[in-house]
Write a protein that holds these residues in place. Structure first.
Motif, PDB file in Angstrom:
ATOM      1  N   MET A  19     -11.102  62.068  16.937  1.00  0.00           N
ATOM      2  CA  MET A  19     -10.232  62.866  17.793  1.00  0.00           C
ATOM      3  C   MET A  19      -9.080  62.029  18.333  1.00  0.00           C
ATOM      4  SD  MET A  19     -12.772  65.259  20.058  1.00  0.00           S
ATOM      5  CE  MET A  19     -11.330  65.928  20.896  1.00  0.00           C
ATOM      6  N   SER A  20      -7.974  62.700  18.590  1.00  0.00           N
ATOM      7  CA  SER A  20      -6.823  62.017  19.186  1.00  0.00           C
ATOM      8  C   SER A  20      -7.130  61.650  20.631  1.00  0.00           C
ATOM      9  CB  SER A  20      -5.594  62.925  19.159  1.00  0.00           C
ATOM     10  OG  SER A  20      -5.251  63.288  17.847  1.00  0.00           O
ATOM     11  N   ARG A  21      -6.567  60.561  21.043  1.00  0.00           N
ATOM     12  CA  ARG A  21      -6.613  60.191  22.455  1.00  0.00           C
ATOM     13  C   ARG A  21      -5.268  60.594  23.043  1.00  0.00           C
ATOM     14  NH1 ARG A  21      -7.335  53.998  24.684  1.00  0.00           N
ATOM     15  NH2 ARG A  21      -7.314  54.475  26.925  1.00  0.00           N
ATOM     16  N   THR A  22      -5.270  61.573  23.939  1.00  0.00           N
ATOM     17  CA  THR A  22      -4.030  62.143  24.453  1.00  0.00           C
ATOM     18  C   THR A  22      -3.790  61.691  25.882  1.00  0.00           C
ATOM     19  OG1 THR A  22      -4.341  64.087  23.048  1.00  0.00           O
ATOM     20  CG2 THR A  22      -2.747  64.276  24.834  1.00  0.00           C
ATOM     21  N   LEU A  23      -2.657  61.024  26.090  1.00  0.00           N
ATOM     22  CA  LEU A  23      -2.299  60.500  27.401  1.00  0.00           C
ATOM     23  C   LEU A  23      -1.102  61.264  27.942  1.00  0.00           C
ATOM     24  CD1 LEU A  23      -3.703  58.088  25.780  1.00  0.00           C
ATOM     25  CD2 LEU A  23      -2.569  56.580  27.419  1.00  0.00           C
ATOM     26  N   CYS A  24      -1.258  61.799  29.122  1.00  0.00           N
ATOM     27  CA  CYS A  24      -0.174  62.495  29.821  1.00  0.00           C
ATOM     28  C   CYS A  24       0.495  61.495  30.762  1.00  0.00           C
ATOM     29  CB  CYS A  24      -0.756  63.669  30.599  1.00  0.00           C
ATOM     30  SG  CYS A  24       0.430  64.580  31.593  1.00  0.00           S
ATOM     31  N   ILE A  25       1.776  61.244  30.555  1.00  0.00           N
ATOM     32  CA  ILE A  25       2.521  60.313  31.405  1.00  0.00           C
ATOM     33  C   ILE A  25       3.256  61.164  32.438  1.00  0.00           C
ATOM     34  CG2 ILE A  25       4.058  58.323  31.449  1.00  0.00           C
ATOM     35  CD1 ILE A  25       1.696  58.061  29.484  1.00  0.00           C
ATOM     36  N   ALA A  26       2.800  61.135  33.677  1.00  0.00           N
ATOM     37  CA  ALA A  26       3.279  62.123  34.649  1.00  0.00           C
ATOM     38  C   ALA A  26       3.563  61.512  36.015  1.00  0.00           C
ATOM     39  CB  ALA A  26       2.242  63.244  34.802  1.00  0.00           C
ATOM     40  N   ASN A  27       4.548  62.084  36.662  1.00  0.00           N
ATOM     41  CA  ASN A  27       4.857  61.807  38.067  1.00  0.00           C
ATOM     42  C   ASN A  27       5.894  62.833  38.496  1.00  0.00           C
ATOM     43  OD1 ASN A  27       5.828  60.756  40.590  1.00  0.00           O
ATOM     44  ND2 ASN A  27       5.061  58.746  40.008  1.00  0.00           N
ATOM     45  N   GLN A  28       5.677  63.478  39.621  1.00  0.00           N
ATOM     46  CA  GLN A  28       6.627  64.520  40.031  1.00  0.00           C
ATOM     47  C   GLN A  28       7.927  63.939  40.562  1.00  0.00           C
ATOM     48  OE1 GLN A  28       4.426  63.352  42.030  1.00  0.00           O
ATOM     49  NE2 GLN A  28       4.849  63.763  44.181  1.00  0.00           N
ATOM     50  N   LYS A  29       7.955  62.633  40.795  1.00  0.00           N
ATOM     51  CA  LYS A  29       9.170  61.982  41.279  1.00  0.00           C
ATOM     52  C   LYS A  29       9.966  61.439  40.091  1.00  0.00           C
ATOM     53  CE  LYS A  29      10.746  58.643  44.740  1.00  0.00           C
ATOM     54  NZ  LYS A  29      11.781  58.038  43.910  1.00  0.00           N
ATOM     55  N   GLY A  30      11.258  61.684  40.073  1.00  0.00           N
ATOM     56  CA  GLY A  30      12.103  61.160  39.018  1.00  0.00           C
ATOM     57  C   GLY A  30      12.475  59.703  39.258  1.00  0.00           C
ATOM     58  N   GLY A  31      12.896  59.026  38.210  1.00  0.00           N
ATOM     59  CA  GLY A  31      13.392  57.663  38.341  1.00  0.00           C
ATOM     60  C   GLY A  31      12.342  56.606  38.550  1.00  0.00           C
ATOM     61  N   VAL A  32      11.086  56.880  38.146  1.00  0.00           N
ATOM     62  CA  VAL A  32      10.017  55.894  38.348  1.00  0.00           C
ATOM     63  C   VAL A  32       9.645  55.170  37.049  1.00  0.00           C
ATOM     64  CG1 VAL A  32       9.059  57.153  40.308  1.00  0.00           C
ATOM     65  CG2 VAL A  32       8.178  57.608  38.007  1.00  0.00           C
ATOM     66  N   GLY A  33      10.356  55.482  35.957  1.00  0.00           N
ATOM     67  CA  GLY A  33      10.057  54.823  34.689  1.00  0.00           C
ATOM     68  C   GLY A  33       9.080  55.593  33.824  1.00  0.00           C
ATOM     69  N   LYS A  34       8.951  56.882  34.072  1.00  0.00           N
ATOM     70  CA  LYS A  34       8.001  57.712  33.327  1.00  0.00           C
ATOM     71  C   LYS A  34       8.366  57.809  31.839  1.00  0.00           C
ATOM     72  CE  LYS A  34       8.566  61.941  34.180  1.00  0.00           C
ATOM     73  NZ  LYS A  34       9.314  62.127  32.901  1.00  0.00           N
ATOM     74  N   THR A  35       9.605  58.225  31.564  1.00  0.00           N
ATOM     75  CA  THR A  35      10.034  58.355  30.161  1.00  0.00           C
ATOM     76  C   THR A  35      10.110  56.984  29.493  1.00  0.00           C
ATOM     77  OG1 THR A  35      11.264  60.389  30.623  1.00  0.00           O
ATOM     78  CG2 THR A  35      11.881  59.160  28.655  1.00  0.00           C
ATOM     79  N   THR A  36      10.579  55.996  30.212  1.00  0.00           N
ATOM     80  CA  THR A  36      10.637  54.627  29.665  1.00  0.00           C
ATOM     81  C   THR A  36       9.250  54.147  29.283  1.00  0.00           C
ATOM     82  OG1 THR A  36      12.584  54.099  31.001  1.00  0.00           O
ATOM     83  CG2 THR A  36      11.292  52.251  30.177  1.00  0.00           C
ATOM     84  N   THR A  37       8.275  54.431  30.128  1.00  0.00           N
ATOM     85  CA  THR A  37       6.894  54.049  29.840  1.00  0.00           C
ATOM     86  C   THR A  37       6.367  54.817  28.633  1.00  0.00           C
ATOM     87  OG1 THR A  37       6.448  53.435  32.134  1.00  0.00           O
ATOM     88  CG2 THR A  37       4.544  54.017  30.774  1.00  0.00           C
ATOM     89  N   SER A  38       6.687  56.105  28.549  1.00  0.00           N
ATOM     90  CA  SER A  38       6.242  56.913  27.404  1.00  0.00           C
ATOM     91  C   SER A  38       6.774  56.343  26.096  1.00  0.00           C
ATOM     92  CB  SER A  38       6.716  58.361  27.569  1.00  0.00           C
ATOM     93  OG  SER A  38       6.196  58.959  28.727  1.00  0.00           O
ATOM     94  N   ILE A  39       8.068  56.056  26.059  1.00  0.00           N
ATOM     95  CA  ILE A  39       8.699  55.539  24.841  1.00  0.00           C
ATOM     96  C   ILE A  39       8.102  54.192  24.437  1.00  0.00           C
ATOM     97  CG2 ILE A  39      10.852  54.569  23.933  1.00  0.00           C
ATOM     98  CD1 ILE A  39      12.359  56.749  25.476  1.00  0.00           C
ATOM     99  N   ASN A  40       7.977  53.298  25.387  1.00  0.00           N
ATOM    100  CA  ASN A  40       7.540  51.949  25.048  1.00  0.00           C
ATOM    101  C   ASN A  40       6.055  51.854  24.746  1.00  0.00           C
ATOM    102  OD1 ASN A  40      10.025  50.283  25.218  1.00  0.00           O
ATOM    103  ND2 ASN A  40      10.078  51.112  27.285  1.00  0.00           N
ATOM    104  N   LEU A  41       5.242  52.677  25.411  1.00  0.00           N
ATOM    105  CA  LEU A  41       3.823  52.719  25.063  1.00  0.00           C
ATOM    106  C   LEU A  41       3.642  53.299  23.660  1.00  0.00           C
ATOM    107  CD1 LEU A  41       1.871  53.876  28.248  1.00  0.00           C
ATOM    108  CD2 LEU A  41       1.877  51.633  27.157  1.00  0.00           C
TER     109      LEU A  41
END
Length: 248
Positions: free
Chosen positions: A1-23
């Motif tokens: 099975m896939s291991r699915t990780l949700c990268i989440a935070n309701q606050k913008g500008g905390v590095g969420k998308t950057t973390t998603s891309i680099n992970l």
């Protein structure tokens, strides 16, 4: 099975998308098949890897996900692109429970061929984030080392607990990762200490430092691992990938 990780935070500008891309890039470089799902209407996870957003978001169409993914320059890494269409964003954000379940099942079934699925969420506590949480095994929270980020963490954890209650045994707390870490600031040390005291081992050992290379990489359509592999930020995200693999 896939291991699915949700990268989440309701606050913008905390590095969420950057973390998603680099992970996602780091896990693919380690030899795993990875799907990065862009659920943010801003489509930054898509454009940050040099790809174009979709005209219509694949999650609200009946098209199989395998026909909608885009390959990246990183071997083993595919992206399910986001859509900047206001109509698509509204459709996803205002979906009722039945429609949300359809989105979740669509995503789960299409992701089975991957080892890892990472979902980049919008900076909100709305339907899109809840759907992403419902489709995931784990949630990873990037937290910037500042006072207001700590305040917002309580609200985010509340939503995570609600999804856990709705789907017993399906979602776990993957971890908290400290981003934009500046060891020269007293506040950084205070936030770090408070989080580790309260959450213990849930907080990743690895911290992501402030590094101009991390900020520059998306403008080149690259992860920082490919843009500046020897910089501090690249080393940190590599170490974070290793921690995530060890927690499997």
């Amino acid at each position: 099975m896939s291991r699915t990780l949700c990268i989440a935070n309701q606050k913008g500008g905390v590095g969420k998308t950057t973390t998603s891309i680099n992970l996602a890039s780091g896990l693919a470089t380690a030899g795993h098949s990875v799907l990065l799902v862009d659920m943010d209407p801003q489509c930054n996870a898509t454009s940050g890897l040099g790809l174009e957003p979709a005209k219509q978001h694949p999650l609200i169409t009946n098209t199989p996900i395998r026909h909608s993914v885009l390959a990246t320059d990183v071997e083993g890494l595919d992206v399910l692109p986001g859509s900047g269409s206001f109509r698509d964003a509204d459709t996803l954000a205002n979906s009722d429970q039945t429609a949300t379940e359809i989105v979740v099942e669509h995503l789960r079934s299409g992701a089975l061929i991957y080892d890892y699925v990472l979902i980049d969420c919008p900076p909100s506590l709305g339907t899109l984030t809840r759907a992403a949480l419902a489709a995931s095994n784990e949630v990873v929270l990037p937290i910037q080392c500042e006072y207001f980020a700590m305040e917002g963490l309580t609200q985010m954890i509340g939503v995570i607990k609600e999804v856990m209650l709705e789907r017993p045994g399906e979602l776990t707390f993957g971890g908290i990762v400290l981003t934009m870490y500046d060891e020269s600031l007293e506040l950084t040390a205070e936030v770090d200490a408070d989080l580790r005291q309260f959450f213990g081992e849930v907080v990743f050992d690895t911290v992501i430092p402030r590094d101009v290379h991390v900020a520059e990489a998306p403008s080149h359509g690259l992860s920082v691992l490919d843009y500046a592999p020897r910089c501090r930020g690249s080393r940190a995200y590599t170490e974070l990938c290793m921690e995530i693999l060890e927690r499997d």
